[in-house]
Design an enzyme around this catalytic site. Structure first.
Site, PDB file in Angstrom:
ATOM      1  N   GLU A 368       0.834  -1.219   0.000  1.00 48.80           N
ATOM      2  CA  GLU A 368       0.000   0.000   0.000  1.00 48.80           C
ATOM      3  C   GLU A 368       0.869   1.270   0.000  1.00 48.80           C
ATOM      4  O   GLU A 368       0.516   2.292   0.598  1.00 48.80           O
ATOM      5  CB  GLU A 368      -1.018  -0.043   1.136  1.00 48.80           C
ATOM      6  CG  GLU A 368      -1.914  -1.268   0.966  1.00 48.80           C
ATOM      7  CD  GLU A 368      -3.258  -1.198   1.616  1.00 48.80           C
ATOM      8  OE1 GLU A 368      -3.734  -0.088   1.883  1.00 48.80           O
ATOM      9  OE2 GLU A 368      -3.843  -2.270   1.825  1.00 48.80           O
TER      10      GLU A 368
HETATM   11  N1  CAA Z   1      -4.166  11.118  -2.922  1.00 52.46           N
HETATM   12  C1  CAA Z   1      -4.910  11.699  -3.893  1.00 52.46           C
HETATM   13  N2  CAA Z   1      -4.403  11.953  -5.109  1.00 52.46           N
HETATM   14  C2  CAA Z   1      -3.127  11.609  -5.358  1.00 52.46           C
HETATM   15  C3  CAA Z   1      -2.303  11.013  -4.385  1.00 52.46           C
HETATM   16  C4  CAA Z   1      -2.868  10.770  -3.122  1.00 52.46           C
HETATM   17  N3  CAA Z   1      -2.184  10.198  -2.132  1.00 52.46           N
HETATM   18  N4  CAA Z   1      -1.084  10.796  -4.916  1.00 52.46           N
HETATM   19  C5  CAA Z   1      -1.127  11.236  -6.171  1.00 52.46           C
HETATM   20  N5  CAA Z   1      -2.366  11.723  -6.446  1.00 52.46           N
HETATM   21  C6  CAA Z   1      -2.841  12.340  -7.677  1.00 52.46           C
HETATM   22  C7  CAA Z   1      -2.038  13.579  -8.006  1.00 52.46           C
HETATM   23  O1  CAA Z   1      -2.539  14.693  -7.332  1.00 52.46           O
HETATM   24  C8  CAA Z   1      -2.211  13.663  -9.517  1.00 52.46           C
HETATM   25  O2  CAA Z   1      -3.478  14.230  -9.777  1.00 52.46           O
HETATM   26  P1  CAA Z   1      -3.668  15.324 -10.962  1.00 52.46           P
HETATM   27  O3  CAA Z   1      -3.470  14.553 -12.233  1.00 52.46           O
HETATM   28  O4  CAA Z   1      -5.067  15.810 -10.773  1.00 52.46           O
HETATM   29  O5  CAA Z   1      -2.619  16.370 -10.738  1.00 52.46           O
HETATM   30  C9  CAA Z   1      -2.266  12.201  -9.950  1.00 52.46           C
HETATM   31  O6  CAA Z   1      -2.633  11.439  -8.778  1.00 52.46           O
HETATM   32  C10 CAA Z   1      -0.931  11.704 -10.454  1.00 52.46           C
HETATM   33  O7  CAA Z   1      -0.033  11.897  -9.413  1.00 52.46           O
HETATM   34  P2  CAA Z   1       1.504  12.214  -9.622  1.00 52.46           P
HETATM   35  O8  CAA Z   1       1.679  13.136 -10.771  1.00 52.46           O
HETATM   36  O9  CAA Z   1       2.043  12.635  -8.298  1.00 52.46           O
HETATM   37  O10 CAA Z   1       2.039  10.780 -10.061  1.00 52.46           O
HETATM   38  P3  CAA Z   1       3.476  10.132  -9.913  1.00 52.46           P
HETATM   39  O11 CAA Z   1       3.530   9.108 -10.974  1.00 52.46           O
HETATM   40  O12 CAA Z   1       4.534  11.159  -9.826  1.00 52.46           O
HETATM   41  O13 CAA Z   1       3.482   9.407  -8.476  1.00 52.46           O
HETATM   42  C11 CAA Z   1       2.745   8.184  -6.520  1.00 52.46           C
HETATM   43  C12 CAA Z   1       2.400   9.103  -7.695  1.00 52.46           C
HETATM   44  C13 CAA Z   1       2.396   8.939  -5.250  1.00 52.46           C
HETATM   45  C14 CAA Z   1       4.164   7.704  -6.442  1.00 52.46           C
HETATM   46  C15 CAA Z   1       1.788   6.993  -6.761  1.00 52.46           C
HETATM   47  O14 CAA Z   1       2.151   6.334  -7.959  1.00 52.46           O
HETATM   48  C16 CAA Z   1       1.776   6.004  -5.615  1.00 52.46           C
HETATM   49  O15 CAA Z   1       1.113   6.230  -4.603  1.00 52.46           O
HETATM   50  N6  CAA Z   1       2.487   4.851  -5.800  1.00 52.46           N
HETATM   51  C17 CAA Z   1       2.406   3.756  -4.836  1.00 52.46           C
HETATM   52  C18 CAA Z   1       1.313   2.799  -5.261  1.00 52.46           C
HETATM   53  C19 CAA Z   1       0.862   1.942  -4.128  1.00 52.46           C
HETATM   54  O16 CAA Z   1       0.585   2.416  -3.028  1.00 52.46           O
HETATM   55  N7  CAA Z   1       0.712   0.657  -4.417  1.00 52.46           N
HETATM   56  C20 CAA Z   1       0.177  -0.249  -3.467  1.00 52.46           C
HETATM   57  C21 CAA Z   1      -0.447  -1.386  -4.196  1.00 52.46           C
HETATM   58  S1  CAA Z   1      -1.926  -1.920  -3.500  1.00 52.46           S
HETATM   59  C22 CAA Z   1      -1.529  -3.015  -2.254  1.00 52.46           C
HETATM   60  O17 CAA Z   1      -0.433  -3.080  -1.784  1.00 52.46           O
HETATM   61  C23 CAA Z   1      -2.705  -3.741  -1.792  1.00 52.46           C
HETATM   62  C24 CAA Z   1      -2.474  -5.035  -1.110  1.00 52.46           C
HETATM   63  O18 CAA Z   1      -2.709  -6.074  -1.670  1.00 52.46           O
HETATM   64  C25 CAA Z   1      -2.144  -5.047   0.337  1.00 52.46           C
END
Ligand code: CAA
Length: 384
Positions: A368
Site C-alpha cells: 500500500e
Molecule cells: N491522494 C490523492 N491523489 C493523489 C495522491 C494521493 N495520495 N497521490 C497522487 N495523487 C494524484 C495527483 O494529485 C495527480 O493528480 P492530478 O493529475 O489531478 O494532478 C495524480 O494522482 C498523479 O499523481 P503524480 O503526478 O504525483 O504521479 P506520480 O507518478 O509522480 O506518483 C505516486 C504518484 C504517489 C508515487 C503513486 O504512484 C503512488 O502512490 N504509488 C504507490 C502505489 C501503491 O501504493 N501501491 C500499493 C499497491 S496496493 C496493495 O499493496 C494492496 C495489497 O494487496 C495489500
C-alpha cells in the site's frame, strides 16, 4: 484534533481482542508455517460484522467510524497479521472504494455481499489489483490494458502480489484505457474471478504474513461490461490513490498492532526471565528498550487516530495517512527487532511469536505504498 474513545469504541476493541485471543491465537504458528489461509477466522470476522465495518448498513455494513476500524485492526494484528491484512484489504481498499464511488447497482450487486463477507453461506471477499510486475511504486505506469469495445471493455494484462488473490470472488482492477492521457487515461473495473479469461497464478511463498493469500492474476481477453467501470472515464488513478489513502490508515493500524504485540510479549518475558541473578525487567539495558518501544508505539497510535479522525471529519487525510503509515511501519520493524533481542535465543525460535511478528512487520514498509512513496506523498504536500 478533538476525539474521544467512547464506550462503543471500547466495546469494539474488546470484541476484536476476544476474537484475536480466542479465534486467532490457536494455530497461528502452524498456519504461518504451512501458509494456510485462515478461512475459519475470516468467516468469524464476517459474523462479527468486521468485513465491512465502515459501510452503510443499507449495503450490509456495520456503519462504524474509522477509529473503530483502527482499534479492531490493532487488536487483531497483535496476534495475527495474516488475518488482519485480509480484513484490511476488504474493508478499506474494496468496500470503501465501492461505497464511495460505486453506482447504486454496483453497490447492490457487489458491495452488499462484500461488506457481509458472505454470499449464499460462502465466503465472499474482494481484492485490489493495482501492482504489476513492472508497476509497483510507479503506479501510473500500468501495462494492463482495457480496450473500449462499445458495450464492454476487453481486459488484457497481469497483476502481481495480490492479497486475497486466490480467495476473493471480486477484483477491483486498475487498467490503462488511453496511454496518451497518462494517469488520466486509467480506469478501475469490477471483475469477477470466475469470468472467462481470468487466471489465478500460484500462491507466493512469502517471508511474512504467510497465511495470507497472495497471488499473481492474469487477464486474457476478459469481457468487462461497461457498467462495471467505477466512476467517470479516466477516474481510475484518482480512485486508486483516494482508496489507498484510507488503506494506508488500515496498514498503519496493522503495523501499530504488530509493534504492540511484540511490546506486550517483551514486557511479559522481561518480568519472568532471570539473568545475572535478577529479572530482565530489573536490568536498565532492557528497561530502556521497553521505554523506547512504549514511546514510539504511543506516537504511532496517535498518528493513526489523527488520520482516522480526519477521515471521519471529512477532512483531507492523504498526508496524515502517509505519516501514520511510514511512522507506524518503521516502529513495527524497529520494535519487533528489539523484541527478538529482548527474548535472546528464545526470540529466534517460533514458540515465542516475536520472530513471526518481525517477519510480518517488514511488509508494512512495502505494501500500500513503500516508506519511500509515503515520504514522496508527505514531501510533495509540504512543498506544494
Ligand atoms: N491522494 C490523492 N491523489 C493523489 C495522491 C494521493 N495520495 N497521490 C497522487 N495523487 C494524484 C495527483 O494529485 C495527480 O493528480 P492530478 O493529475 O489531478 O494532478 C495524480 O494522482 C498523479 O499523481 P503524480 O503526478 O504525483 O504521479 P506520480 O507518478 O509522480 O506518483 C505516486 C504518484 C504517489 C508515487 C503513486 O504512484 C503512488 O502512490 N504509488 C504507490 C502505489 C501503491 O501504493 N501501491 C500499493 C499497491 S496496493 C496493495 O499493496 C494492496 C495489497 O494487496 C495489500
Amino acid at each position: 484534533m478533538q476525539f474521544v474513545i467512547t464506550e462503543e469504541h471500547e466495546m469494539i476493541r474488546k470484541a476484536a481482542r476476544d476474537f484475536a485471543i480466542n479465534d486467532c491465537l490457536p494455530g497461528v504458528i502452524e498456519r504461518d508455517e504451512h501458509q494456510r489461509f485462515p478461512i475459519e477466522q475470516i468467516r468469524r470476522l464476517a459474523e462479527l460484522g468486521f468485513m465491512g465495518m465502515m459501510v452503510d448498513p443499507q449495503y450490509g455494513g456495520s456503519g462504524l467510524d474509522s477509529i473503530s476500524y483502527v482499534l479492531a485492526m490493532e487488536e487483531i494484528s497483535k496476534v495475527d497479521a495474516s488475518v488482519s491484512v485480509c480484513m484490511s484489504v476488504n474493508n478499506s481498499l474494496v468496500c470503501w472504494g465501492l461505497d464511495t464511488y460505486g453506482t447504486v447497482e454496483q453497490k447492490s450487486k457487489y458491495l452488499t455481499p462484500l461488506a457481509q463477507g458472505m454470499k449464499d453461506n460462502e465466503l465472499y471477499i474482494g481484492a485490489f489489483l493495482l501492482s504489476e510486475p513492472e508497476a509497483g511504486s510507479d503506479a501510473t505506469s500500468q501495462h494492463t490494458v482495457a480496450e473500449d469495445k462499445g458495450d464492454h471493455y476487453l481486459l488484457n494484462g497481469a497483476k502481481n502480489w495480490i492479497t486475497n488473490g486466490g480467495t476473493a470472488s471480486v477484483y477491483l482492477v486498475i487498467a490503462q484505457t488511453d496511454h496518451s492521457k497518462g494517469s488520466r487515461g486509467i480506469n478501475a473495473f469490477i471483475v469477477e474471478k470466475n469470468w472467462p479469461g481470468v487466471t489465478v497464478g500460484p500462491k507466493e511463498n512469502k517471508m511474512g504474513i504467510r497465511a495470507s493469500d497472495t497471488h499473481p492474476i492474469m487477464f486474457q481477453d476478459v469481457k468487462v461490461p461497461k457498467e462495471n467501470r467505477i466512476g467517470e472515464d479516466g477516474f481510475g488513478f484518482k480512485f486508486a490513490m483516494n482508496t489507498l489513502n484510507g488503506g494506508r490508515i488500515g496498514i498503519a493500524a496493522q503495523a501499530l498492532g504488530i509493534a504492540s504485540g511484540a511490546y506486550e510479549r517483551s514486557l511479559a518475558y522481561a518480568r519472568e526471565r532471570k539473568a545475572f541473578g535478577k529479572r530482565l525487567a530489573d536490568h536498565q539495558a532492557i528497561q530502556f528498550k521497553l521505554a523506547d518501544m512504549a514511546t514510539r508505539i504511543e506516537a504511532a497510535r496517535l498518528l493513526c487516530y489523527k488520520a482516522a479522525w480526519e477521515k471521519d471529519m471529512g477532512q483531507d487525510y492523504a498526508t496524515s495517512s502517509a505519516m501514520a503509515k511510514v511512522f507506524a511501519s518503521e516502529t513495527a520493524m524497529w520494535t519487533t527487532t528489539e523484541a527478538v533481542q529482548v527474548h535472546g535465543g528464545y526470540g529466534y525460535v517460533k514458540e515465542y511469536h516475536v520472530e513471526r511478528l518481525m517477519r510480518d512487520a517488514k511488509i508494512t514498509q512495502i505494501y500500500e505504498g513503500t516508506s519511500e512513496v509515503q515520504r514522496m506523498v508527505i514531501s510533495r504536500a509540504a512543498l506544494k
